[in-house]
Design a protein around this motif. Structure first.
Motif, PDB file in Angstrom:
ATOM      1  N   VAL A  89      29.212  41.907  44.808  1.00  0.00           N
ATOM      2  CA  VAL A  89      30.066  42.703  44.740  1.00  0.00           C
ATOM      3  C   VAL A  89      31.823  42.055  44.518  1.00  0.00           C
ATOM      4  O   VAL A  89      31.878  41.147  44.788  1.00  0.00           O
ATOM      5  CB  VAL A  89      30.595  43.200  46.822  1.00  0.00           C
ATOM      6  CG1 VAL A  89      32.719  44.024  46.194  1.00  0.00           C
ATOM      7  CG2 VAL A  89      29.186  43.905  47.283  1.00  0.00           C
ATOM      8  N   SER A  90      32.257  42.323  43.592  1.00  0.00           N
ATOM      9  CA  SER A  90      32.942  41.910  42.540  1.00  0.00           C
ATOM     10  C   SER A  90      33.973  42.372  42.458  1.00  0.00           C
ATOM     11  O   SER A  90      34.178  43.297  43.369  1.00  0.00           O
ATOM     12  CB  SER A  90      32.304  42.317  41.202  1.00  0.00           C
ATOM     13  OG  SER A  90      31.141  41.773  40.519  1.00  0.00           O
ATOM     14  N   VAL A  91      35.010  41.624  43.098  1.00  0.00           N
ATOM     15  CA  VAL A  91      36.715  41.878  42.842  1.00  0.00           C
ATOM     16  C   VAL A  91      37.393  41.052  42.073  1.00  0.00           C
ATOM     17  O   VAL A  91      38.016  40.593  41.550  1.00  0.00           O
ATOM     18  CB  VAL A  91      37.789  41.689  44.259  1.00  0.00           C
ATOM     19  CG1 VAL A  91      38.179  42.071  44.314  1.00  0.00           C
ATOM     20  CG2 VAL A  91      36.411  41.941  45.283  1.00  0.00           C
ATOM     21  N   PRO A  92      37.219  42.048  40.660  1.00  0.00           N
ATOM     22  CA  PRO A  92      37.737  41.381  39.359  1.00  0.00           C
ATOM     23  C   PRO A  92      39.441  41.704  39.328  1.00  0.00           C
ATOM     24  O   PRO A  92      40.178  42.477  40.231  1.00  0.00           O
ATOM     25  CB  PRO A  92      37.091  41.771  38.108  1.00  0.00           C
ATOM     26  CG  PRO A  92      37.201  43.331  38.691  1.00  0.00           C
ATOM     27  CD  PRO A  92      36.212  43.012  40.166  1.00  0.00           C
ATOM     28  N   GLU A  93      39.861  40.970  38.684  1.00  0.00           N
ATOM     29  CA  GLU A  93      41.261  40.901  38.246  1.00  0.00           C
ATOM     30  C   GLU A  93      41.972  42.549  38.333  1.00  0.00           C
ATOM     31  O   GLU A  93      41.491  42.920  38.019  1.00  0.00           O
ATOM     32  CB  GLU A  93      42.257  40.237  37.580  1.00  0.00           C
ATOM     33  CG  GLU A  93      41.567  41.099  35.988  1.00  0.00           C
ATOM     34  CD  GLU A  93      40.597  39.718  35.866  1.00  0.00           C
ATOM     35  OE1 GLU A  93      41.051  39.438  34.605  1.00  0.00           O
ATOM     36  OE2 GLU A  93      38.936  39.769  36.811  1.00  0.00           O
ATOM     37  N   ARG A  94      42.940  42.617  39.516  1.00  0.00           N
ATOM     38  CA  ARG A  94      43.372  44.450  39.212  1.00  0.00           C
ATOM     39  C   ARG A  94      44.416  45.009  38.012  1.00  0.00           C
ATOM     40  O   ARG A  94      44.240  45.483  37.939  1.00  0.00           O
ATOM     41  CB  ARG A  94      44.426  44.435  40.685  1.00  0.00           C
ATOM     42  CG  ARG A  94      43.237  44.237  41.841  1.00  0.00           C
ATOM     43  CD  ARG A  94      42.845  45.055  41.686  1.00  0.00           C
ATOM     44  NE  ARG A  94      42.019  44.614  43.671  1.00  0.00           N
ATOM     45  CZ  ARG A  94      40.483  45.734  44.155  1.00  0.00           C
ATOM     46  NH1 ARG A  94      40.676  47.341  43.505  1.00  0.00           N
ATOM     47  NH2 ARG A  94      40.462  45.893  44.954  1.00  0.00           N
ATOM     48  N   GLU A  95      44.786  43.672  37.714  1.00  0.00           N
ATOM     49  CA  GLU A  95      45.421  44.482  36.004  1.00  0.00           C
ATOM     50  C   GLU A  95      44.998  44.058  34.907  1.00  0.00           C
ATOM     51  O   GLU A  95      44.463  43.385  34.616  1.00  0.00           O
ATOM     52  CB  GLU A  95      46.981  43.258  36.649  1.00  0.00           C
ATOM     53  CG  GLU A  95      47.863  42.828  37.681  1.00  0.00           C
ATOM     54  CD  GLU A  95      48.884  42.044  37.317  1.00  0.00           C
ATOM     55  OE1 GLU A  95      48.863  41.003  36.179  1.00  0.00           O
ATOM     56  OE2 GLU A  95      49.803  42.105  38.510  1.00  0.00           O
ATOM     57  N   THR A  97      43.485  45.959  31.696  1.00  0.00           N
ATOM     58  CA  THR A  97      42.133  47.071  30.801  1.00  0.00           C
ATOM     59  C   THR A  97      40.876  46.054  30.981  1.00  0.00           C
ATOM     60  O   THR A  97      40.238  44.906  31.004  1.00  0.00           O
ATOM     61  CB  THR A  97      42.460  47.708  29.507  1.00  0.00           C
ATOM     62  OG1 THR A  97      42.960  47.114  28.589  1.00  0.00           O
ATOM     63  CG2 THR A  97      44.009  48.567  29.539  1.00  0.00           C
ATOM     64  N   LEU A  98      39.639  47.552  30.659  1.00  0.00           N
ATOM     65  CA  LEU A  98      38.558  46.477  30.746  1.00  0.00           C
ATOM     66  C   LEU A  98      38.724  46.013  29.499  1.00  0.00           C
ATOM     67  O   LEU A  98      37.740  44.541  29.037  1.00  0.00           O
ATOM     68  CB  LEU A  98      37.478  47.667  30.587  1.00  0.00           C
ATOM     69  CG  LEU A  98      36.172  47.672  30.146  1.00  0.00           C
ATOM     70  CD1 LEU A  98      34.964  46.531  31.278  1.00  0.00           C
ATOM     71  CD2 LEU A  98      35.376  48.878  30.069  1.00  0.00           C
ATOM     72  N   PRO A 172      42.527  51.471  32.729  1.00  0.00           N
ATOM     73  CA  PRO A 172      42.987  49.819  33.430  1.00  0.00           C
ATOM     74  C   PRO A 172      41.431  49.407  34.544  1.00  0.00           C
ATOM     75  O   PRO A 172      41.203  50.370  35.447  1.00  0.00           O
ATOM     76  CB  PRO A 172      44.167  50.043  34.583  1.00  0.00           C
ATOM     77  CG  PRO A 172      44.885  51.547  33.618  1.00  0.00           C
ATOM     78  CD  PRO A 172      43.120  51.983  32.744  1.00  0.00           C
ATOM     79  N   ILE A 173      41.785  48.803  34.637  1.00  0.00           N
ATOM     80  CA  ILE A 173      40.394  47.950  35.605  1.00  0.00           C
ATOM     81  C   ILE A 173      40.885  48.657  37.333  1.00  0.00           C
ATOM     82  O   ILE A 173      39.476  49.077  37.752  1.00  0.00           O
ATOM     83  CB  ILE A 173      40.647  46.034  35.490  1.00  0.00           C
ATOM     84  CG1 ILE A 173      39.987  45.461  34.402  1.00  0.00           C
ATOM     85  CG2 ILE A 173      39.962  46.099  37.205  1.00  0.00           C
ATOM     86  CD1 ILE A 173      38.436  45.600  34.588  1.00  0.00           C
ATOM     87  N   GLY A 178      33.989  50.634  42.213  1.00  0.00           N
ATOM     88  CA  GLY A 178      33.255  49.420  42.202  1.00  0.00           C
ATOM     89  C   GLY A 178      32.154  48.691  41.228  1.00  0.00           C
ATOM     90  O   GLY A 178      31.628  47.698  41.623  1.00  0.00           O
ATOM     91  N   GLY A 179      31.297  49.458  40.775  1.00  0.00           N
ATOM     92  CA  GLY A 179      30.156  49.681  40.711  1.00  0.00           C
ATOM     93  C   GLY A 179      30.750  49.590  39.073  1.00  0.00           C
ATOM     94  O   GLY A 179      29.838  48.373  38.132  1.00  0.00           O
ATOM     95  N   GLN A 180      31.170  49.786  38.281  1.00  0.00           N
ATOM     96  CA  GLN A 180      32.114  49.779  37.390  1.00  0.00           C
ATOM     97  C   GLN A 180      32.865  48.268  37.450  1.00  0.00           C
ATOM     98  O   GLN A 180      32.844  47.741  36.093  1.00  0.00           O
ATOM     99  CB  GLN A 180      33.256  50.367  36.540  1.00  0.00           C
ATOM    100  CG  GLN A 180      32.100  52.286  36.163  1.00  0.00           C
ATOM    101  CD  GLN A 180      33.095  53.062  36.143  1.00  0.00           C
ATOM    102  OE1 GLN A 180      34.532  53.462  36.390  1.00  0.00           O
ATOM    103  NE2 GLN A 180      33.243  54.126  34.489  1.00  0.00           N
ATOM    104  N   ARG A 181      32.950  47.732  38.086  1.00  0.00           N
ATOM    105  CA  ARG A 181      34.191  46.729  37.982  1.00  0.00           C
ATOM    106  C   ARG A 181      32.844  45.397  37.762  1.00  0.00           C
ATOM    107  O   ARG A 181      33.056  44.166  37.252  1.00  0.00           O
ATOM    108  CB  ARG A 181      34.939  46.305  39.340  1.00  0.00           C
ATOM    109  CG  ARG A 181      35.886  47.530  39.425  1.00  0.00           C
ATOM    110  CD  ARG A 181      37.303  47.210  40.637  1.00  0.00           C
ATOM    111  NE  ARG A 181      38.311  48.413  40.765  1.00  0.00           N
ATOM    112  CZ  ARG A 181      38.923  48.839  42.168  1.00  0.00           C
ATOM    113  NH1 ARG A 181      38.702  47.330  42.986  1.00  0.00           N
ATOM    114  NH2 ARG A 181      39.545  48.931  41.534  1.00  0.00           N
ATOM    115  N   THR A 182      32.044  45.596  38.651  1.00  0.00           N
ATOM    116  CA  THR A 182      30.622  44.801  38.165  1.00  0.00           C
ATOM    117  C   THR A 182      30.265  44.570  36.977  1.00  0.00           C
ATOM    118  O   THR A 182      30.108  42.885  37.228  1.00  0.00           O
ATOM    119  CB  THR A 182      29.888  44.524  39.593  1.00  0.00           C
ATOM    120  OG1 THR A 182      29.665  45.217  41.163  1.00  0.00           O
ATOM    121  CG2 THR A 182      28.445  43.869  39.896  1.00  0.00           C
TER     122      THR A 182
END
Length: 254
Positions: A89-95, A97-98, A172-173, A178-182
């Motif tokens: 489960v990835s929690v990338p930076e919230r700021e 764009t991809l 924006p991220i 959730g799957g896209q963030r991973t």
């Protein structure tokens, strides 16, 4: 798995190993998750870790990545080893764009490009210092060696391979699922080109086309890969060795 079983034992660790571990154990309170695990990860390894839920696969991966500490035993990483770790489960930076997230994989290269532009401006001055010309020549040679002019194409190839549409690039991220963030984290890891990739269930959020692309990418990649996975077909296509946690470690070659 059609392969012979090598019972756990003390390894004679090779100097060519990227990472070695001896007598690893991990406990949570009075509960021993695993103990006495010794292993070695050579260069260009393709290793899959399998086992029942709760046996400690993710915990072992975190210890190898340096995110968690073993209760007993030690891990030795080769000097300068660059590790990329993909959690389940990835929690990338919230700021950002991809696309901006992927650009961070090339931060030093982008900075070199800016310096080249500054040096080019200085070289236009009539009394330009010869040291500027020398610095420009060295920097441009290194920039070319690292394919400094092609990284945008590498980003597009990786994002497309992992199933992103071009319309996603500048989203924006924080707006991604959730799957896209991973998948965004996985894209950045691949672009960073570490010496060792530690992947926890990498095929979980990929469709069939993206899984096939990742299999092909990993086959040609020059680094080492250790992956936790329940996807037998993905393991068959991507791994040359299987570690089964029982919670001891049994090694299947082939």
């Amino acid at each position: 798995f059609s392969a012979s079983i090598v019972q756990p034992h003390w390894y004679t660790f090779s100097a060519m190993s990227l990472l070695t571990a001896q007598n690893l154990g991990r406990s949570f309170g009075h509960v021993d998750i695993f103990e006495g695990i010794s292993l070695s990860i050579p260069r260009r390894a393709r290793i899959a870790i399998v086992g029942t839920n709760g046996v400690g696969k993710t915990t072992l991966l975190k210890i190898l990545a340096g995110i968690d500490d073993p209760t007993t035993g030690s891990v030795h990483r080769s000097r300068g080893l660059r590790i990329g770790y993909l959690p389940q489960v990835s929690v990338p930076e919230r700021e950002g764009t991809l696309w901006e997230t992927c650009l961070k994989a090339f931060a030093p290269l982008i900075e070199s490009g800016r310096e080249l532009e500054q040096l080019e401006q200085q070289m236009q001055e009539p009394d330009c210092d010869p040291a500027v010309l020398e610095r420009y020549g060295r920097l441009q040679s290194e920039f070319d060696r690292l394919s400094g002019y092609t990284y945008p194409a590498r980003i597009r190839m990786t994002l497309q391979g992992l199933g992103f549409d071009e319309s996603d690039y500048h989203r924006p991220i924080a707006q991604l699922s959730g799957g896209q963030r991973t998948r965004a984290v996985l894209a950045r890891l691949l672009l960073e080109d570490p010496d060792l990739l530690l992947l926890d269930e990498p095929s979980n959020h990929l469709d069939i086309d993206a899984v096939e692309w990742l299999e092909s990418y990993l086959r040609d990649w020059q680094g080492a890969v250790v992956m936790v996975s329940h996807d037998r077909f993905f393991i068959e296509q991507s791994a040359r060795q299987v570690w089964e946690m029982t919670p001891a470690l049994e090694i299947y070659r082939g």
